[in-house]
Motif scaffolding. Structure first.
Motif, short mmCIF file in Angstrom:
data_model
loop_
_atom_site.label_atom_id
_atom_site.label_comp_id
_atom_site.label_asym_id
_atom_site.label_seq_id
_atom_site.Cartn_x
_atom_site.Cartn_y
_atom_site.Cartn_z
N TYR A 282 16.54 8.18 -31.09
CA TYR A 282 15.80 7.38 -30.82
C TYR A 282 16.46 5.86 -28.88
O TYR A 282 17.26 6.48 -28.86
CB TYR A 282 15.91 5.96 -31.88
N ARG A 283 15.36 5.66 -28.94
CA ARG A 283 14.92 4.54 -27.81
C ARG A 283 15.49 2.57 -28.42
O ARG A 283 14.50 2.78 -29.44
CB ARG A 283 14.85 4.78 -26.58
N LEU A 284 15.61 2.17 -27.97
CA LEU A 284 15.93 0.44 -27.79
C LEU A 284 15.36 -0.24 -26.62
O LEU A 284 15.60 0.66 -26.13
CB LEU A 284 17.21 0.19 -27.94
N ARG A 285 13.93 -0.73 -26.98
CA ARG A 285 13.15 -2.17 -25.51
C ARG A 285 13.75 -2.91 -26.26
O ARG A 285 12.73 -4.10 -27.05
CB ARG A 285 12.16 -1.19 -25.48
N LEU A 286 14.26 -4.02 -25.08
CA LEU A 286 14.54 -5.38 -25.03
C LEU A 286 13.16 -5.60 -23.98
O LEU A 286 13.62 -5.73 -22.79
CB LEU A 286 15.07 -5.11 -24.69
N THR A 287 12.61 -6.56 -24.45
CA THR A 287 11.86 -7.68 -23.53
C THR A 287 12.44 -8.87 -23.40
O THR A 287 12.26 -9.52 -24.42
CB THR A 287 9.96 -7.55 -23.90
N LEU A 288 13.07 -9.45 -22.34
CA LEU A 288 12.95 -10.76 -22.54
C LEU A 288 12.34 -11.80 -22.46
O LEU A 288 11.69 -11.59 -20.84
CB LEU A 288 14.60 -10.63 -21.46
N TYR A 289 11.74 -13.16 -22.36
CA TYR A 289 11.10 -14.19 -22.00
C TYR A 289 11.41 -15.02 -21.97
O TYR A 289 12.64 -15.27 -22.17
CB TYR A 289 10.23 -13.82 -23.38
N ARG A 290 11.06 -15.57 -20.85
CA ARG A 290 10.92 -17.24 -20.18
C ARG A 290 10.18 -18.02 -19.54
O ARG A 290 8.62 -17.30 -19.65
CB ARG A 290 12.15 -17.33 -19.11
N LYS A 291 9.71 -19.00 -19.43
CA LYS A 291 9.27 -19.97 -19.72
C LYS A 291 8.79 -19.95 -18.14
O LYS A 291 9.69 -19.24 -17.40
CB LYS A 291 8.85 -21.60 -20.26
N PRO A 292 7.02 -19.84 -17.75
CA PRO A 292 7.17 -19.22 -16.32
C PRO A 292 7.50 -20.51 -15.68
O PRO A 292 8.31 -21.53 -15.49
CB PRO A 292 5.87 -19.43 -16.19
#
Length: 457
Positions: A198-208
């Motif tokens: 498997y692979r794990l993917r992180l998506t990090l979000y922030r206010k523009p």
């Protein structure tokens, strides 16, 4: 007294919620025609659960992944953060009805080949998400036949609940595997199909337009192929030791904040989490607890329930969300894994590390409990001289009654088995040794050795 397990949320594993079934004379785990327990191929053999936990935690780990807009952060606790956002996306939050724009960046782990091809996998993570940020964890696997799974969302998470509502994602499947709340599972293990890597993917979000970023310190997954069994081999007692762990009852919170899984009667998971968090010195300030009705005792348990709550699952028993909550306290880590036997728990207790175990049982299967449950969390804090289990059981009428002593053989079996009969006499599942482990960000040498002995690094 509490809600029953909801079958659409976790059908592969017994739900890790404090769903307590009122005591009663449930049917024994026996064949209805012969009265004999079903044949168990593992009876009398050495423990055979097959489990592997793997995580990315070091600066080199973060550098080895594929970064798109993220950067590795050095230091005593290396992590991953946003460097330059790739762009912005709209996220329609299904639990608030609001659609907001978020800048994002991603990181994808190297492929990890499982030493034990798995029928199930559970991801967990530790992160700091200041207000205005959140993250998503996904898993994509390769089956043992060489084909790939889709990218499965394993959680959308924030420490708070003002920007998004933390949530699992339902209806993810490809006809051969599916995600049930927090657990990836092969649909039919009898076909021989397994998750090979498997692979794990992180998506990090922030206010523009802000310089905010989540920081992720640990990202990992537990893969397992635990054999089907109604009973497990008995381990030999090897430790007499008890840790001094705070005692909290979920039951004194019954009726409080019903928007979080109907109040305290279903709060076994966050209540257990809070006990161990405070064992390690985690404390909340009066300002952090100001939202709780001042007439409520142990307001930190209400806080734990609120900030582990999964708005899709509609419960506080999402396993990774509890581990992630524990890691929001300074200098704590949290993982979800499986253990092989009470011998593993003895090694942890000897190093000063209590553990939270998930189990389900009929009212007559655990002497002294006084209840049956479709899924319940409790905290193992030690062992008696006879080898019996000392547990802080949150399903108790008050804090002083939380400490219990349960018979070793009974406890080990209800925790490690994968099959059982429920109170209606129907075949149901057991968790196969699932536990939460919370421990210091910088473990002592002895703690590190104990964690390594159970596969956690």
């Amino acid at each position: 007294m509490s809600r029953a397990e909801h079958p659409s949320r976790r059908t592969v594993l017994a739900a890790a919620v404090g769903a307590v079934v009122v005591s009663g004379a449930g049917p024994a785990a026996a064949d209805s025609a012969t009265g004999a327990e079903p044949a168990d191929p593992d009876r009398g053999q050495a423990p055979t659960p097959t489990v592997e936990y793997h995580a990315w935690t070091t600066y080199d780990d973060w550098c080895r992944g594929t970064a798109h807009g993220t950067r590795a952060v050095p230091g005593t606790r290396p992590g991953l953060a946003i460097a330059t956002a790739l762009g912005a996306v709209a996220y329609p939050d299904p639990h608030t009805g609001r659609t907001s724009n978020w800048e994002y960046a991603t990181w994808t782990s190297p492929v990890h080949t499982l030493s034990v091809p798995a029928t199930e996998a559970v991801a967990s993570w530790n992160a700091h998400t200041p207000a205005g940020t959140w993250l998503q964890v996904e898993l994509r696997g390769t089956y043992s036949d060489g084909t790939d799974t889709p990218w499965y969302v394993m959680g959308r998470w924030a420490a708070g609940d003002q920007d998004i509502r933390r949530t699992s994602v339902d209806d993810q499947k490809d006809g051969r595997s599916a995600v049930w709340t927090d657990t990836f599972a092969i649909d039919d293990p009898t076909t021989g199909l397994r998750l090979a890597s498997y692979r794990l993917r992180l998506t990090l979000y922030r206010k523009p337009g802000t310089g905010l970023t989540p920081t992720v310190w640990r990202l990992g997954a537990m893969g397992s192929d635990v054999p089907d069994r109604f009973t497990v081999p008995a381990s030999t007692p090897g430790l007499a030791q008890e840790l001094v762990v705070p005692r909290y009852s979920q039951e004194i919170h019954t009726g409080q904040y019903p928007e979080y899984d109907n109040g305290g009667e279903a709060w076994c998971s966050p209540t257990s989490s809070q006990m161990i968090i405070e064992y390690w010195g985690g404390r909340l300030t009066p300002e952090q607890l100001a939202w709780v009705d001042p007439s409520y005792a142990d307001p930190q348990v209400d806080n734990a329930a609120r900030f582990t709550y999964d708005y899709q699952y509609q419960g506080c028993g999402n396993w990774p969300f509890n581990a992630a909550y524990a890691a929001t306290y300074p200098d704590l880590q949290g993982v979800v894994t499986r253990l092989r036997s009470l011998t593993d728990l003895e090694a942890l207790i000897a190093a000063g590390i209590p553990a939270i175990t998930s189990q389900s049982f009929l009212s007559g299967e655990l002497t002294g409990a006084g209840y049956g449950t479709a899924g319940h969390l409790m905290t193992v804090i030690g062992f008696t001289a006879a080898g019996d289990v000392i547990a802080n059981d949150p399903n108790s009428p008050g804090d002083p009654a939380v400490r219990r002593v349960y018979r070793r053989r009974e406890f080990e079996n209800i925790w490690l088995r994968t099959k059982r009969y429920n109170a209606s006499g129907k075949l149901s599942s057991g968790t196969g040794g699932v536990c939460y482990l919370y421990f210091p960000a910088r473990p002592s040498p002895g703690q590190r050795r104990a964690l390594e002995s159970v596969g956690v690094r």
